[in-house]
Design an enzyme around this catalytic site. Sequence first.
Site, mmCIF file in Angstrom:
data_model
loop_
_atom_site.group_PDB
_atom_site.id
_atom_site.type_symbol
_atom_site.label_atom_id
_atom_site.label_comp_id
_atom_site.label_asym_id
_atom_site.label_seq_id
_atom_site.Cartn_x
_atom_site.Cartn_y
_atom_site.Cartn_z
ATOM 1 N N ASP A 217 17.561 -4.147 6.635
ATOM 2 C CA ASP A 217 17.848 -3.921 5.220
ATOM 3 C C ASP A 217 19.240 -3.353 4.976
ATOM 4 O O ASP A 217 19.842 -3.613 3.931
ATOM 5 C CB ASP A 217 16.796 -2.990 4.608
ATOM 6 C CG ASP A 217 15.494 -3.732 4.293
ATOM 7 O OD1 ASP A 217 15.503 -4.971 4.289
ATOM 8 O OD2 ASP A 217 14.478 -3.064 4.053
ATOM 9 N N VAL B 246 14.930 -2.279 -1.967
ATOM 10 C CA VAL B 246 15.360 -3.471 -1.243
ATOM 11 C C VAL B 246 14.323 -4.557 -1.500
ATOM 12 O O VAL B 246 13.399 -4.765 -0.725
ATOM 13 C CB VAL B 246 15.506 -3.175 0.261
ATOM 14 C CG1 VAL B 246 16.238 -4.323 0.948
ATOM 15 C CG2 VAL B 246 16.243 -1.868 0.506
ATOM 16 N N ASN C 196 11.197 -5.837 -2.596
ATOM 17 C CA ASN C 196 9.871 -5.343 -2.939
ATOM 18 C C ASN C 196 9.695 -3.849 -2.694
ATOM 19 O O ASN C 196 9.017 -3.151 -3.429
ATOM 20 C CB ASN C 196 8.810 -6.121 -2.160
ATOM 21 C CG ASN C 196 9.062 -6.142 -0.668
ATOM 22 O OD1 ASN C 196 10.216 -6.251 -0.226
ATOM 23 N ND2 ASN C 196 8.021 -6.042 0.128
ATOM 24 N N TYR C 197 10.306 -3.338 -1.608
ATOM 25 C CA TYR C 197 10.075 -1.955 -1.201
ATOM 26 C C TYR C 197 11.044 -0.995 -1.868
ATOM 27 O O TYR C 197 12.223 -1.293 -2.002
ATOM 28 C CB TYR C 197 10.265 -1.814 0.312
ATOM 29 C CG TYR C 197 8.968 -1.665 1.066
ATOM 30 C CD1 TYR C 197 8.304 -0.448 1.095
ATOM 31 C CD2 TYR C 197 8.414 -2.733 1.744
ATOM 32 C CE1 TYR C 197 7.104 -0.308 1.784
ATOM 33 C CE2 TYR C 197 7.215 -2.611 2.437
ATOM 34 C CZ TYR C 197 6.564 -1.385 2.452
ATOM 35 O OH TYR C 197 5.385 -1.259 3.120
ATOM 36 N N TYR D 166 12.578 2.727 -1.244
ATOM 37 C CA TYR D 166 12.719 3.824 -0.286
ATOM 38 C C TYR D 166 13.313 5.026 -1.010
ATOM 39 O O TYR D 166 14.420 4.941 -1.542
ATOM 40 C CB TYR D 166 13.643 3.421 0.867
ATOM 41 C CG TYR D 166 13.099 2.297 1.711
ATOM 42 C CD1 TYR D 166 12.283 2.561 2.803
ATOM 43 C CD2 TYR D 166 13.395 0.960 1.426
ATOM 44 C CE1 TYR D 166 11.771 1.535 3.592
ATOM 45 C CE2 TYR D 166 12.890 -0.074 2.207
ATOM 46 C CZ TYR D 166 12.078 0.218 3.281
ATOM 47 O OH TYR D 166 11.570 -0.799 4.058
ATOM 48 N N HIS E 5 8.430 -0.150 9.703
ATOM 49 C CA HIS E 5 9.721 0.277 9.153
ATOM 50 C C HIS E 5 10.343 1.210 10.179
ATOM 51 O O HIS E 5 9.711 2.208 10.555
ATOM 52 C CB HIS E 5 9.558 1.083 7.863
ATOM 53 C CG HIS E 5 8.784 0.377 6.793
ATOM 54 N ND1 HIS E 5 9.387 -0.268 5.753
ATOM 55 C CD2 HIS E 5 7.450 0.222 6.605
ATOM 56 C CE1 HIS E 5 8.456 -0.794 4.963
ATOM 57 N NE2 HIS E 5 7.274 -0.512 5.464
ATOM 58 N N HIS F 211 2.723 -0.027 9.473
ATOM 59 C CA HIS F 211 2.014 -0.140 8.200
ATOM 60 C C HIS F 211 0.931 -1.216 8.256
ATOM 61 O O HIS F 211 1.229 -2.405 8.273
ATOM 62 C CB HIS F 211 3.012 -0.423 7.069
ATOM 63 C CG HIS F 211 2.452 -0.215 5.695
ATOM 64 N ND1 HIS F 211 3.226 -0.152 4.572
ATOM 65 C CD2 HIS F 211 1.177 -0.045 5.270
ATOM 66 C CE1 HIS F 211 2.441 0.026 3.507
ATOM 67 N NE2 HIS F 211 1.199 0.092 3.906
#
Lengths: 676, 676
Positions: free
Chosen positions: B322, B407, B409-410, B412, B467, B626
């Site tokens: 990412d 980033v 969909n996610y 942080y 991750h 995850h």
Amino acid sequence: MANASSCRILIFFFLLYNTLFLTSTHQYHPLDPLTPSELSRVRTIVKGSNPSPGFNLTFHYVGLDEPDKQTILSWILDPCTKKPPRRALVNTRAGKKTREIVVDLSKNSVISNRVYDGDGYPMLTFEEQIAANKLAMSYAPFTASISKRGLKLEEVVCESFTIGWYGEKAGNNRVVRVMCYYLDGTVNLYMRPIEGITLTVDLDTMKIMKYYDRLMVPVPKAEGTEYRGSEQKPPFVQSLKAITVLQPEGPSFSIDGNTVRWVNWVFHLGFDMRAGQVISLASIYDLDKDEYRRVLYRAYISELFVPYMDLTEEWYYRTFFDTGEYGFGLCAVPLEPLRDCPANAVFMDGYFTGQDGTPGTIPNVFCIFERHAGDVIWRHTESGIPGRVVREVRPEVSLVVRMVSAVGNYDYIVDWEFKQSGTIKFTVGLTGLLEVRGSIYTHTDQIQEEVYGTLLAENTMGAHHDHFLIYHLDLDVDGDANSFVKSTLQTTRVSNTISPRKSYWTVVRETAKTESNARIQLGSKPAELLVVNPNKKTKVGNPVGYRLIPGSVAGSILSDDDYAQIRGAFSKYHVWVTPYNKSEKWAGGLYADQSQGDDNLAIWSLRNREIENTDIVLWYTLGFHHVPCQEDFPLMPTLSGGFELRPANFFEHNPVLKIKPPKDVMWTNCSSSMKA
Amino acid sequence: MANASSCRILIFFFLLYNTLFLTSTHQYHPLDPLTPSELSRVRTIVKGSNPSPGFNLTFHYVGLDEPDKQTILSWILDPCTKKPPRRALVNTRAGKKTREIVVDLSKNSVISNRVYDGDGYPMLTFEEQIAANKLAMSYAPFTASISKRGLKLEEVVCESFTIGWYGEKAGNNRVVRVMCYYLDGTVNLYMRPIEGITLTVDLDTMKIMKYYDRLMVPVPKAEGTEYRGSEQKPPFVQSLKAITVLQPEGPSFSIDGNTVRWVNWVFHLGFDMRAGQVISLASIYDLDKDEYRRVLYRAYISELFVPYMDLTEEWYYRTFFDTGEYGFGLCAVPLEPLRDCPANAVFMDGYFTGQDGTPGTIPNVFCIFERHAGDVIWRHTESGIPGRVVREVRPEVSLVVRMVSAVGNYDYIVDWEFKQSGTIKFTVGLTGLLEVRGSIYTHTDQIQEEVYGTLLAENTMGAHHDHFLIYHLDLDVDGDANSFVKSTLQTTRVSNTISPRKSYWTVVRETAKTESNARIQLGSKPAELLVVNPNKKTKVGNPVGYRLIPGSVAGSILSDDDYAQIRGAFSKYHVWVTPYNKSEKWAGGLYADQSQGDDNLAIWSLRNREIENTDIVLWYTLGFHHVPCQEDFPLMPTLSGGFELRPANFFEHNPVLKIKPPKDVMWTNCSSSMKA
């Protein structure tokens, strides 16, 4: 560690129980801790039954004798039925015998009274520790030792230390070792040990059994040990400007007796003089199902094992069981508003029994507050849709139940944090004072031998030690019948005919059939640990569950055959699962003081009982290895550790999707005042 | 992961840089990020130098070309000396070539310009992703696939995914895979994948290279995927009452340009379009020495590796970097006051460069606030002194620097938390949306094959993934020359002639000589990890140091020879130590997109350089495995992880012994107003 006489000056908090606590018993919850009035009646009933004629009777533990779990659960389902009778469980000592007495308060009578003749002793009382500490002061060989060192007797304070067990056969006396410290210009006694002197005191006869003065070591100086704000001298670090939490409409939780309700959680909060906080019947409201669903039947810290790693004569036996020996609840201290808990906290008192059976109170033993730490419970910014940006953010507010237990030198800040998302977070902060050994060394260059610690200041050796807190977590995930599932993440090789990848991981789920399948040392292999209800599935078919998210992976590294480890064997594994058994409450043994390790979690678990699809208890060991450093001198900044229970397919979807952010407070208008 | 076109609609934040940012450069700090005016000049200078005549020039990265560390350190010692020249590092693409250009802003000229011809590509721009996504919409085979599925083209949105590397030899084109999603009643596109269709787009030619429509799978339904508050329907969970933080005198920190000062900390905070937050020159004031002492020269998140564990054709390549591919800074989003950060937060903007070289701004990219979470920095209740009780409690307030990078969909949530005690806590909260695969299954009972994930809702498979965030931590503990010390806790057997004990643990300290000594997989053996300055000792002789307190021990379990793992090899170890080298910044490689793993931390470290008593960099991998659960649907409650750097014999004693509690605020007087 340590030493419970120092936990609190008991007498300050004794109550005029019979005038202040004539509260009605109509409103009680069957799990409510005994009230001062009930504790007082227990004393009267036990004394009246004269269980040990001719002997002085001392009370070592008095607590609620909980109704059977099924009785409670039936009552919850139909609260109009008759409540279970109120009973007390009492441990007394008299004539060198331990008694287990059950009192029925509705019948005003003792309904069971038996002598316990196994090894180990009940919790120490404050009063006997204070008495033991006093013996030294008028004991000529001791006063001679003090004056030989050129110290002033009036500046000496002593503390009582439990002695553990080192392979002696049964029949050893109930004793403590008394060690002393020097004030003379500080209140930080623990930084000024008077090494070399040991008194062994029989607690039943309150006589000195052994005395020796083995060696002289300089007492570390007082300079630099003071921690009271009033005694600090400039320069100071720049002060923080005022900061506080503001809830103009008041808190979002309510407390009804011992029942706490907050947003989507409801639970019962009790105080026990051994365990401290006891959380019962925690359930969470499920918006989709329009009902409260069970999560925890009962949770508390079952034992706290603190072995030191110093082999010297004055230290080797320091392998404390703070819960079973000193009482984690008994050592709880009144919380200071605005310091121990933020401005929006609400406080509750706790009640215990003194040595003579008289009830005492610990004011402000718990605080309950909404935590607004600036965290975000969920968010997303979506910019993937041409021509628009979607941003949704929900700040996190959680509910904390806090207790601080100051077991002698150490202060344990114990937080139970409930989150709207269904997570329960368990945090322990370690602060307070180290146990240091007086040492001849003033610089590390001089050290050529094993010193079992870190030189923190001149003549001050911070001893290596561990803390292992074991949590009893009687999860009832959506009902009693639960299973423990270990989901191991397993690397799988891929052949190049299937995918350009060479590997991936997959989840191998294994349901523990018996206790031995569920003893887990964390850290070596990645795994997800779940308690599931195999009888309840989500709409798409996943078993409803809660996941254990561990924190630190510290576990005991003492040899299995070491005496302290035999007693504190629970500390070898981070996770244990047992079938529910009302009598299996104390992971380090019911009679932890001088126990020989024959009644503890490791022993119960040897039966290797079935634990699948039944009422199970999860035990989690939260460990800390502590190699002291100079920052811990003369008082330790808090070091925190913890773990979480987090719903995993318990809900059909994100349970906080629909929460609204709290209202904004426009406090610019407000004319607040401050005081330094 | 994922897809950076969705990071932000760039055009919203473009600035009229030349009118708004004619700021003086007299006050700059040599580590300040490039200002919009500087970024604009970089564009002019680069374009003017015409580095790739005849080709369209695109800008992929523009950032400060940092002065050499020793230059900075000399300037810090004597800020009256001339500041180092302002230089920019630029990555461009033109004519299918990557260029590395260095611009000297004081000379208004390009001072270095070379073609990079190794493998891997620079960061993707937003604009090229948006362009690639658009291609699908007018591509006949694609529109046919959409109508074959009975879907409305106007409700389709596409995203660009980097493709990784799977053993292809050099010479592969710079491509992305374009995957599409379906809105039609939701904004939660990620929950509605249109499986089976893949477009492969060459980013340099902006042409579709490959297209296939491999299989049809039901698009998961929109119902239940909506997360916007405005679209939620009753019933709702009980709302929280208003809650806020109040600082009537304002914050205790100050911001001067990019320098933040708070109580005993000072540090420089910069924004970089690749790394996001960059903390430099963090020093802490030592009251005893009356001076600031160095802790961190530089710290930032160097890479974020997100491999998915799904082997299907549309998924196997999802092994995202990412930071290096999408830009962790570029994907940072404006923070929403009162939601993303509490009421007492102060905000800062960040600047980046668009594809054509034009500067853009991300308003509120950072927030800085004092965290008042109700914690206690230290306390003790002393009742061991007969006749008195001593209680001293100091509440904790810390300073948080927050950024959120979305980033794709996610989301942080990246916090850097500075504590008065000298601790720096690094926390990452994971929230936002999962990547789910469209699936034929509506119930787990139907599943007889490996599905690489959890069935979260009908036709919605939440894919297993990891991750791994790697932090570059250039610690300079009280100076540049540092060593890495591994203190292993070792069980030692005791003979019964020495002690009644049978075992204890002792600390075996090992200073890492070379890089191979400092590659550590956590979890198996208890150890304390320290960065020390072997040339500086405390008064009693302990080397001054900082200790790494790890959090989760998740590390990559992909095979070493797997292509993604070769590229993201840093994820195999939690800890790495390298000698400082200005060029070794990006643990996953400088040119991470389609890299072949020949320029990354694992490769540098193979040289096995000496790392003792020299300027070293500590790298820490913070990992999460995850396994999605239904609570993560349609949007994940935040899951946090982190680690700490904590002083260990850095100070002579507890550095917060003398702090005063913040003033109490008596806000009962205040007439605050609220809005829903």
